[in-house]
Design an enzyme around this catalytic site. Structure first.
Site, PDB file in Angstrom:
ATOM      1  N   CYS A 214      -2.187   8.944   2.574  1.00  0.00           N
ATOM      2  CA  CYS A 214      -1.887   8.452   1.224  1.00  0.00           C
ATOM      3  C   CYS A 214      -3.033   8.735   0.257  1.00  0.00           C
ATOM      4  CB  CYS A 214      -1.554   6.970   1.259  1.00  0.00           C
ATOM      5  SG  CYS A 214      -2.798   5.991   2.108  1.00  0.00           S
TER       6      CYS A 214
ATOM      7  N   GLU B   6       0.888  -1.169   0.000  1.00  0.00           N
ATOM      8  CA  GLU B   6       0.000   0.000   0.000  1.00  0.00           C
ATOM      9  C   GLU B   6       0.916   1.206   0.000  1.00  0.00           C
ATOM     10  OE1 GLU B   6      -1.735   2.891   0.507  1.00  0.00           O
ATOM     11  OE2 GLU B   6      -2.287   2.453   2.584  1.00  0.00           O
TER      12      GLU B   6
END
Ligand code: NAD
Length: 484
Positions: free
Chosen positions: A286, A252
């Site tokens: 993110c 990720e």
């Protein structure tokens, strides 16, 4: 030494302990620069014991029924909820985020753990109809083994909760390498699992030199899967190390999310929601919206509304009442942001910063708009990972989609439009693992969470996240013909 000084230890084979050689790293409050604690720095000796303990913990954990694993995970989630208030203070001090955001994160993490615990109960095997009589084809999902999970400092608890939750639900043991910048709040998460009755070694916690730890653990024969959240360059490096060992990974990684505001958008709602999403956690998210792509007919109006929202932010120490944005996590990040903005300014961008007072000390960075950015600017290529929004205009939807898909990243994307056809086309054409239109509802545990291209692969949400921690086995048996 102040009683607020926290010494965070390693969790090795079910025991909290200092590093074997006594080494520690200092921990700082980014809002003041003061040292507020220290964290044990693991050596190879510690890591060897951790791996041995994890192998034993795995044997015990996998042998429990899915129901018993669920009960322990639910207990851990409830303990986390009960302890959320004191843990949120620890998190806010070491990470900088406002207390309210820390509390939300901890309660969200409890929900993630509970969800995955339940999902583990639905990890069904399958029976596939055979081509021959009396043949039974069973497809088994079995835990992959010990997982090494590397997590960052932006969501010190929730990033771990996702990895721990999915892996434990599948029956795996997990060694967590948690962030050295923010070590004490993750330790409280692991403590909740220990107090909930997870077997010794089923969860372990280490800190130290990230590169040394990842090299050691990824190569260790006990470790069978790697899971990482962090920057794309580090993710590629770890994926390569794992590839050399033929071990699967979930990655990720970074993002550079486009936020497309169409001419038919509800501008008040878009300005308010995008501002909240952009500056949450000081932009260190993110999936934060980064490239604001505005239809030229509404660009000026949107920017005015957005600036008004930015001017309402209250910047300060996370523990202060009413603060909505804290410092960035470290001087390292502050310097990186200053460099990106200086580069954009030098290359002709207009820099606008919110008209809000900033504390005199600490790693504070003003909420910033970069207007008229060009592709030669670093910030248009690299993830800023901070409170910076880049504002460009477009004339046609094709242009907007082309810009949205320009970068190698593909994590999150946002759009504001009231046209259903535009919604559908954006959903199909924007290259991102997650697209939210007219709201920011990403991140609940039951839906996929992950990216494409340089943003990584695999998902950290939904049943697929649990399945990603299993091995698929086929058992095909020809039985004797049944007769009474
Ligand atoms: P970084 O790349 O140095 O570190 C990011 C994380 O990876 C940290 O937690 C660090 O401890 C870990 N790490 C670094 N090298 C490692 C290695 N060899 N083995 C194992 N772990 C390692 O960057 P940073 O300055 O801490 O953060 C900045 C960048 O990281 C951002 O620009 C962003 O792209 C990325 N990041 C992403 C997320 C996310 O949620 N995807 C979270 C934090 C940071």
């Amino acid at each position: 030494m102040s009683q607020d000084f926290i010494s965070t230890q390693l969790l090795v084979a079910g025991h909290w302990q200092d590093a074997a050689d006594g080494r520690t790293l200092p921990v700082f409050n980014p809002a003041t620069g003061a040292q507020i604690g220290q964290v044990a720095h693991a050596s190879e000796k510690d890591l060897a014991r951790v791996a041995e303990g994890a192998a034993q913990g795995f044997a015990v954990w996998r042998a429990l029924t899915a129901w018993d694993r669920f009960l322990i995970m639910r207990r851990a989630a409830n303990l986390l909820r009960e302890r959320a208030e004191p843990i949120s203070r620890i998190m806010s001090r070491e990470q900088g985020k406002p207390l309210e955001q820390a509390l939300l994160e901890i309660n969200a993490a409890a929900g993630v753990i509970e969800y995955f615990g339940e999902e583990g109960r639905r990890l069904n095997d399958a029976l596939i109809p055979a081509r021959a009589p009396n043949v039974e084809q069973r497809v088994l999902h079995r835990p992959i083994g010990v997982v090494a999970a590397f997590t960052p400092w932006n969501f010190p608890i929730n990033q771990i909760a996702r990895k721990l939750g999915a892996a434990l639900a599948a029956g795996c043991a997990v060694i967590v390498k948690a962030p050295e910048d923010t070590p004490a709040s993750p330790a409280e998460l692991l403590r909740a699992f220990c107090d909930a009755g997870v077997p010794a070694g089923a969860v372990s916690l280490v800190y130290g030199n990230p590169a040394e730890i990842s090299e050691y653990l990824i190569a260790h024969p006990v470790v069978r899967k790697i899971s990482f959240t962090g920057s794309t360059p580090v993710g590629k490096h770890l994926a390569a190390l794992a590839g050399a060992q033929m071990k699967p990974v979930t990655m990720e990684l970074g993002g550079h999310a486009p936020a497309i505001v169409c001419e038919d958008a509800d501008l008040d709602s878009a300005a308010q929601r995008l501002c909240a999403a952009k500056f949450r956690n000081a932009g260190q998210v993110c999936i934060a919206p980064t490239r604001f792509l505005l239809h030229k007919s509404i660009a000026a109006s949107f920017v005015e509304k957005f600036k008004m929202q930015m001017n309402r932010l209250k910047i300060g120490q996370g523990l202060e009442e009413g603060v909505t944005m804290g410092p960035v996590v470290s001087e390292r990040r502050l310097n990186a942001l200053n460099e990106l903005v200086a580069d954009a300014r030098e290359k002709g961008a207009i820099i606008w910063q919110a008209d809000v007072p900033l504390p005199n000390e600490g790693c504070f960075f003003a909420p910033t708009l970069v207007l008229n950015p060009t592709l030669s600017m670093r910030v248009m290529q690299e993830e800023p990972f901070g409170p910076i929004a880049l504002v460009s205009e477009f004339s046609t939807m094709a242009e907007a989609v082309q810009e949205a898909n320009r970068l190698p990243y593909g994590l999150a994307a946002y759009a504001y439009t009231r046209n259903e056809r535009t919604e559908r086309l954006l959903g199909e054409q924007v290259d991102a693992g997650m697209i939210a239109i007219n709201h920011h509802g990403l991140g609940v545990p039951e839906v996929p969470f992950g990216g494409m291209k340089d943003s990584g692969y695999g998902t950290e949400g939904g049943p697929e996240a649990v399945r990603a921690h299993t091995l698929i086995k086929l058992v095909s048996v020809e039985h004797d013909a049944p007769e009474f």
